[in-house]
Design an enzyme around this catalytic site. Sequence first.
Site, PDB file in Angstrom:
ATOM      1  CE1 TYR A 141      -3.003  -3.000   0.164  1.00 44.14           C
ATOM      2  CE2 TYR A 141      -3.968  -2.097   2.142  1.00 44.14           C
ATOM      3  CZ  TYR A 141      -3.957  -3.041   1.134  1.00 44.14           C
ATOM      4  OH  TYR A 141      -4.919  -4.010   1.112  1.00 44.14           O
ATOM      5  CE  LYS A 191       1.982 -17.866  -1.278  1.00 45.36           C
ATOM      6  NZ  LYS A 191       1.385 -19.193  -1.080  1.00 45.36           N
ATOM      7  CG  ASP A 223      -1.280 -20.108   0.804  1.00 45.40           C
ATOM      8  OD1 ASP A 223      -0.522 -19.914   1.778  1.00 45.40           O
ATOM      9  OD2 ASP A 223      -0.913 -20.746  -0.205  1.00 45.40           O
ATOM     10  CG  ASP A 247      -7.091  -4.512   3.840  1.00 42.21           C
ATOM     11  OD1 ASP A 247      -8.092  -4.493   4.570  1.00 42.21           O
ATOM     12  OD2 ASP A 247      -6.983  -3.802   2.827  1.00 42.21           O
ATOM     13  CG  ASP A 251     -12.579  -7.047   5.645  1.00 41.70           C
ATOM     14  OD1 ASP A 251     -12.244  -6.333   6.613  1.00 41.70           O
ATOM     15  OD2 ASP A 251     -13.199  -6.607   4.663  1.00 41.70           O
TER      16      ASP A 251
END
Length: 357
Positions: A141, A191, A223, A247, A251
């Site tokens: 970001y 990752k 994942d 992020d 959620d």
Amino acid sequence: MFKIAVLPGDGIGIEIVPEAIKALEAIGEKFGHKFEFTEALIGGAAYDEVGHPLPPETLRLCREADAILLGAIGGPQWEELPVHLRPEVGALLPLRKELGLYANLRPCMLFPSLLGASTLKEEVLQGVDIMVIRELTGGAYFGEKHHENLMGGGEKATDCMTYTSSEIERIINLAYDTARKRGKKLCSVDKANVLESSRLWRKIAVKMAAENPDVETTHMYVDNCAMQLIRNPRQFDVIVTENLFGDILTDEASMLSGSLGMLPSASLGGQVGLYEPSHGSAPDIAGQGKANPLATILSAAMMLRYSFNLENEARLVEEAVNEFLERDYRTPDLMEAGKKLVTTAETGDIVAALIKR
Ligand code: NAD
């Protein structure tokens, strides 16, 4: 006296923030604390009024405050603006960066009376109590961005996911401090099998695990973590991860507790903490008294805990929210047959009354 900068923002932000203020005022009355609230513009509302989503006066007020209470920003009417003037890119990201808020804490706690409101089975959810810590000022970001037209036609866009060792160390350090005050388990998510920034993350996380033997540390690929959160969420205590992964995972974790309207957050790391619900400005229900203000009220509880060190007061707010639900009051997002439907403002009134009892 505690000085609180109040930034209602857009959409339902304007409706939910006053309800959190009612809860704080009830706490002030009960415990003899004085809270001073000063309101300022942010987001689309600020753009409409003064031409920028983060006016300098708002930033100054935030810097001078002891804590910040934010509603939500954004809406369809501001989505076509040049990117630097859009509410999220033009206000939220620079506000976090300017205030040095590098850590976002999102607790995912389950209120027993809402077990049925989640899409997951009750036996999977029983006992879930997770704190997700997301790095907030690094990664894709904030990395370099490019967008170019290619010679032979077509376009190319790039977002660089960049992390320095010190950025990784400070967030993992904060995660250990948090884990130590909870269940003493930390899961670091990356990752590292594919991304270079994640390989650095993993290297540092492994080194820090050896330096913090009192906390049980595990490492997980993002994942797999996304899958484990749904399969067996009880295995987690504290999760720490980088910005983009956080992020998405926060959620996902939010759905464990039934509604986005239940999830508070705290952004910490600088001199002043920022407290806001995890959801957005919900333009689809704005102005109708349907918004659930409990995430904002629970964010105010986090403010009491993390910025003002008022643990008993924070617990009382959380207990009042629990009691509200136990008494079968529900905003439309949580409504089930046999429950009592209440508006945004009625929710705030009832929670404040339960605090004052
Ligand atoms: P959203 O979180 O605003 O809404 C998603 C869905 O959840 C909607 O159906 C909404 O009605 C519902 N919802 C959200 N909060 C609720 C609450 N408190 N009570 C009841 N229902 C609730 O996400 P979105 O629709 O993707 O985004 C809307 C706007 O919010 C966009 O402009 C987006 O950029 C912005 N946004 C802002 C923030 C922020 O201010 N931190 C975060 C996310 C999105």
